[in-house]
Design an enzyme around this catalytic site. Structure first.
Site, PDB file in Angstrom:
ATOM      1  N   GLY A 148      32.808  44.113  38.161  1.00  0.00           N
ATOM      2  CA  GLY A 148      34.083  44.088  38.101  1.00  0.00           C
ATOM      3  C   GLY A 148      34.953  42.712  38.769  1.00  0.00           C
ATOM      4  N   CYS A 149      36.186  42.583  37.904  1.00  0.00           N
ATOM      5  CA  CYS A 149      36.747  41.268  38.629  1.00  0.00           C
ATOM      6  C   CYS A 149      36.924  41.258  39.980  1.00  0.00           C
ATOM      7  CB  CYS A 149      37.857  41.018  37.810  1.00  0.00           C
ATOM      8  SG  CYS A 149      39.114  42.551  37.671  1.00  0.00           S
ATOM      9  N   PHE A 150      37.776  42.208  40.552  1.00  0.00           N
ATOM     10  CA  PHE A 150      37.907  42.424  41.967  1.00  0.00           C
ATOM     11  C   PHE A 150      36.587  42.207  42.794  1.00  0.00           C
ATOM     12  CE2 PHE A 150      42.215  44.287  41.054  1.00  0.00           C
ATOM     13  CZ  PHE A 150      42.937  43.323  41.405  1.00  0.00           C
TER      14      PHE A 150
END
Length: 345
Positions: A148-150
């Site tokens: 995921g990005c975070f």
């Protein structure tokens, strides 16, 4: 190679197309959509006018098995859990950009994502695709969960001090901020211009579904880490993530010594750039690129370190990282088709 993109009409899908259509080892991109079929791709994305003559295709699993070497699933959570198992008996390599395959504990997935988890057989074959920490496994993978990005920004920001047990394991606090494109292309009240413009708001307080993904990765580096404090904010920009991380140091360290540690840790990672002492990255400095830039400073007064990690959420946080994994899975040089400068200003 022939590659397929399911979910081509989303932001992650069109970013994959932008990279793969110019990749030296990709012969053809075949685009699939469940919402728009048999229409020109440029109808959905007019900026591709005269650049793409692709037609959006219906998702036909048997046809994909016959014609595709690598399939990218740029789909919302819940779609991959149904699609991925259908390719286990084929030679198609799968790179899943959703969160469906990231968590090894099915109970954790169902708790945080509020939907049924994929079968254990699929999870057992899935490799977590953060190349800076998992490169050798990725090279052998046929089923890959793109991070995921975070989590990408947070894990890369913390990995050196976590693995070397430099910080107190239970002291980690992450204050993360994202641009609006992270919410996807479909409009909602939360991402409406009138709601986001000139506004900053916290959301999913202590409940963000990326929390267990970060904890899982950090636990693999240091089994003393069982929980972190992690909160996210939506800010009025299109792209970018900044994770500002705070942690208490086990001993007395200087900023210079920790920066040297980070540079050594990421010496073989072409997309992690450790900034010089006194310099902290901004999201604009990685815009449109696959870089993760990291800056840090020790607060000798409090015995804590502040770490700042920035990425473009659609690139290193999604499509760029997926292509990085595509390169590793197929024996290409890791940075192929990706080593270009950020867009600035």
């Amino acid at each position: 190679m022939k590659v397929g993109i399911i979910g081509a009409t989303g932001y992650g899908g069109v970013e994959l197309y932008r990279i793969l259509s110019n990749h030296p080892h990709v012969e053809e991109c075949i685009l699939y959509s469940s919402s728009e079929m048999d229409v020109p791709y440029s109808n959905t994305f007019p900026h591709l006018h005269d650049l793409s003559d692709h037609i959006l295709n219906n998702i036909d699993v048997e046809d994909i098995k016959k014609n595709i070497h690598v399939l990218f699933l740029a789909t919302p959570p819940g779609v991959s859990r149904n699609l991925s198992p259908q390719f286990l008996d084929s030679d198609v390599k799968i790179i899943d950009l959703s969160g469906d395959l990231r968590l090894k504990d099915r109970n954790e997935y169902e708790h945080w994502y509020k939907r049924p988890c994929v079968e254990d057989e699929v999870l057992e074959k899935t490799v977590y695709g953060l190349s800076e920490l998992n490169k050798e496994e990725i090279k052998k993978a046929t089923l890959l969960a793109n991070p995921g990005c975070f989590p990408t920004a947070t894990i890369l920001g913390l990995a050196p001090v976590v693995k070397n047990r430099i910080i107190h394991e239970q002291s980690i606090i992450v204050d993360a901020k994202t641009g609006v494109s992270g919410a996807g292309r479909n409009i909602s009240q939360a991402t409406h211009f009138s709601e986001t413009n000139e506004n900053i708001k916290i959301y999913k307080v202590h409940e963000h579904q990326h929390i267990p993904e970060v904890e899982q990765a950090l636990f693999a580096l240091n089994d003393g880490i069982t929980a972190i404090s992690f909160n996210t904010h939506l800010i009025p920009m299109t792209r970018g993530i900044m994770a500002t991380i705070y942690a208490s140091l086990q001993e007395s360290y200087t900023t210079e010594s920790l920066l040297d540690l980070y540079k050594d840790f990421y010496t073989a990672s072409p997309f992690v750039r450790v900034r010089k002492q006194g310099e902290f990255p901004s999201t604009k400095e990685v815009y449109g690129s696959n870089f993760c830039d990291i800056g840090l400073k020790v607060d000798e007064r409090t015995g804590r370190v502040t770490i700042v990690a920035v990425i473009d959420n659609l690139m290193k946080g999604a499509a760029g990282q997926a292509v990085q994994n595509f390169n590793l899975m197929n024996g290409y040089e890791e940075a192929t088709g990706l080593y270009f400068a950020p867009i600035y200003p």
